[in-house]
Enzyme design. Structure first.
Site, PDB file in Angstrom:
ATOM      1  N   ASN A  83       0.828  -1.192   0.000  1.00  0.00           N
ATOM      2  CA  ASN A  83       0.000   0.000   0.000  1.00  0.00           C
ATOM      3  C   ASN A  83       0.872   1.254   0.000  1.00  0.00           C
ATOM      4  O   ASN A  83       2.094   1.167  -0.063  1.00  0.00           O
ATOM      5  CB  ASN A  83      -0.954  -0.031   1.201  1.00  0.00           C
ATOM      6  CG  ASN A  83      -2.276   0.655   0.915  1.00  0.00           C
ATOM      7  OD1 ASN A  83      -2.324   1.676   0.246  1.00  0.00           O
ATOM      8  ND2 ASN A  83      -3.351   0.074   1.432  1.00  0.00           N
ATOM      9  N   HIS A 113      24.197   0.220  10.824  1.00  0.00           N
ATOM     10  CA  HIS A 113      25.489   0.883  10.994  1.00  0.00           C
ATOM     11  C   HIS A 113      26.222   0.257  12.178  1.00  0.00           C
ATOM     12  O   HIS A 113      25.594  -0.293  13.083  1.00  0.00           O
ATOM     13  CB  HIS A 113      25.290   2.383  11.236  1.00  0.00           C
ATOM     14  CG  HIS A 113      24.580   3.064  10.118  1.00  0.00           C
ATOM     15  ND1 HIS A 113      25.233   3.532   9.001  1.00  0.00           N
ATOM     16  CD2 HIS A 113      23.266   3.339   9.913  1.00  0.00           C
ATOM     17  CE1 HIS A 113      24.360   4.065   8.177  1.00  0.00           C
ATOM     18  NE2 HIS A 113      23.154   3.952   8.699  1.00  0.00           N
ATOM     19  N   GLY A 140      -0.098  -1.352   9.057  1.00  0.00           N
ATOM     20  CA  GLY A 140       0.340   0.013   8.821  1.00  0.00           C
ATOM     21  C   GLY A 140       1.347   0.519   9.832  1.00  0.00           C
ATOM     22  O   GLY A 140       1.254   0.228  11.020  1.00  0.00           O
ATOM     23  N   SER A 158      -0.319  -3.279  13.398  1.00  0.00           N
ATOM     24  CA  SER A 158       0.013  -1.898  13.053  1.00  0.00           C
ATOM     25  C   SER A 158       0.928  -1.293  14.104  1.00  0.00           C
ATOM     26  O   SER A 158       0.739  -1.501  15.295  1.00  0.00           O
ATOM     27  CB  SER A 158      -1.263  -1.057  12.956  1.00  0.00           C
ATOM     28  OG  SER A 158      -2.044  -1.485  11.885  1.00  0.00           O
ATOM     29  N   THR A 163      12.076  -6.530  15.887  1.00  0.00           N
ATOM     30  CA  THR A 163      13.522  -6.497  16.093  1.00  0.00           C
ATOM     31  C   THR A 163      14.151  -7.884  16.115  1.00  0.00           C
ATOM     32  O   THR A 163      15.371  -7.997  16.169  1.00  0.00           O
ATOM     33  CB  THR A 163      13.863  -5.799  17.421  1.00  0.00           C
ATOM     34  OG1 THR A 163      13.247  -6.529  18.491  1.00  0.00           O
ATOM     35  CG2 THR A 163      13.363  -4.360  17.432  1.00  0.00           C
ATOM     36  N   LYS A 164      13.310  -8.928  16.101  1.00  0.00           N
ATOM     37  CA  LYS A 164      13.835 -10.299  16.099  1.00  0.00           C
ATOM     38  C   LYS A 164      12.942 -11.173  15.233  1.00  0.00           C
ATOM     39  O   LYS A 164      11.857 -10.763  14.822  1.00  0.00           O
ATOM     40  CB  LYS A 164      13.915 -10.855  17.522  1.00  0.00           C
ATOM     41  CG  LYS A 164      12.569 -11.030  18.193  1.00  0.00           C
ATOM     42  CD  LYS A 164      12.711 -11.611  19.592  1.00  0.00           C
ATOM     43  CE  LYS A 164      11.327 -11.917  20.163  1.00  0.00           C
ATOM     44  NZ  LYS A 164      11.397 -12.556  21.461  1.00  0.00           N
ATOM     45  N   LYS A 181      -0.693 -13.581  19.752  1.00  0.00           N
ATOM     46  CA  LYS A 181      -1.638 -14.686  19.584  1.00  0.00           C
ATOM     47  C   LYS A 181      -1.037 -15.714  18.652  1.00  0.00           C
ATOM     48  O   LYS A 181      -0.365 -15.367  17.685  1.00  0.00           O
ATOM     49  CB  LYS A 181      -2.938 -14.132  18.982  1.00  0.00           C
ATOM     50  CG  LYS A 181      -4.001 -15.140  18.700  1.00  0.00           C
ATOM     51  CD  LYS A 181      -5.237 -14.464  18.106  1.00  0.00           C
ATOM     52  CE  LYS A 181      -6.314 -15.488  17.874  1.00  0.00           C
ATOM     53  NZ  LYS A 181      -7.554 -14.889  17.387  1.00  0.00           N
TER      54      LYS A 181
END
Length: 187
Positions: A83, A113, A140, A158, A163-164, A181
Site C-alpha cells: 500500500n 550501521h 500500517g 500496526s 527487532t527479532k 496470539k
C-alpha cells in the site's frame, strides 16, 4: 571482495563506491518514474517494478509512493501487494513469499550501521537480509528491522517494531514486537 559483494555478504562496505552509487541512482530514477504514474497506468507500474526488482511473481501491485535503495535486492512471490508510502531499504536481500500484503507506510530496513562510534564515523555500513514467509500481512506503520525472518502465516500488528525473528502462525505486535496470539495451523 568488491564493495557490492561485501554489502550483500553482510560485511562492512563503502556505500560511496561508484558501482553502488550508480545502482542507487538507477533505482531512484525508476522509483521517481513509478511514483509519477497515474492511477490508470497499472501495466506501466507493473513494468517499472518488474524492471526494478530482482524477481517477482506475475501478480504484483504497489501503490505510490514507493522508495528503495537498489531494487535489485528485492524478491517478491506471487500476489504481492504494498500500500501507499512503503519504504524498503534493500542493501541486503529482502525476500517475500507468496500472498504477502503490506499496509500503508510499512518500513523494511536491511541497512544498519556499526555500534561503536569510531567505526560508524568511518562511513562504512553493513546490512542484514530480511525474509518474510508466505501469507504474511504487515500492518500500517510497522517496521521490520535488519536480519529479521518471519515464518509463514504471520500477521504483524500496526505500529509494531519487529527487532527479532518469529516462526509460523503468529500475530505479533508492540515495540519491540512479541507474540500476541498463536494462529491455528492450516489444515
Amino acid at each position: 571482495m568488491t564493495e557490492k559483494q561485501k554489502m550483500l555478504a553482510g560485511k562492512l562496505y563503502d556505500p560511496g563506491e561508484p558501482e553502488l552509487a550508480k545502482m542507487r541512482q538507477i533505482a531512484r530514477q525508476k522509483t521517481e518514474k513509478f511514483n509519477r504514474t497515474s492511477h490508470n497506468e497499472s501495466q506501466k507500474r507493473v513494468d517499472i517494478i518488474k524492471s526494478l526488482f530482482g524477481s517477482t511473481g506475475q501478480n504484483i501491485h504497489i501503490e505510490p509512493s514507493f522508495r528503495c535503495d537498489y531494487g535489485r535486492n528485492i524478491h517478491v512471490g506471487e500476489n504481492f501487494y504494498a500500500n501507499f508510502d512503503c519504504v524498503i531499504l534493500d542493501v541486503a536481500e529482502v525476500r517475500f513469499g507468496n500472498n504477502c500484503l503490506l499496509a500503508p507506510q510499512v518500513g523494511i530496513y536491511t541497512a544498519t550501521h556499526p555500534l561503536l562510534p569510531h567505526e560508524r564515523n568511518s562511513g562504512l555500513e553493513l546490512a542484514k537480509q530480511i525474509t518474510i514467509g508466505d501469507n504474511c500481512w504487515i500492518g500500517g506503520h510497522a517496521t521490520i528491522n535488519p536480519g529479521v525472518q518471519l515464518g509463514d502465516n504471520v500477521v504483524v500488528a500496526s505500529g509494531a517494531v519487529v527487532t527479532k525473528s518469529f516462526g509460523d502462525n503468529v500475530v505479533i505486535g508492540g515495540n519491540p514486537a512479541k507474540v500476541i496470539k498463536e494462529l491455528p495451523i492450516n489444515e
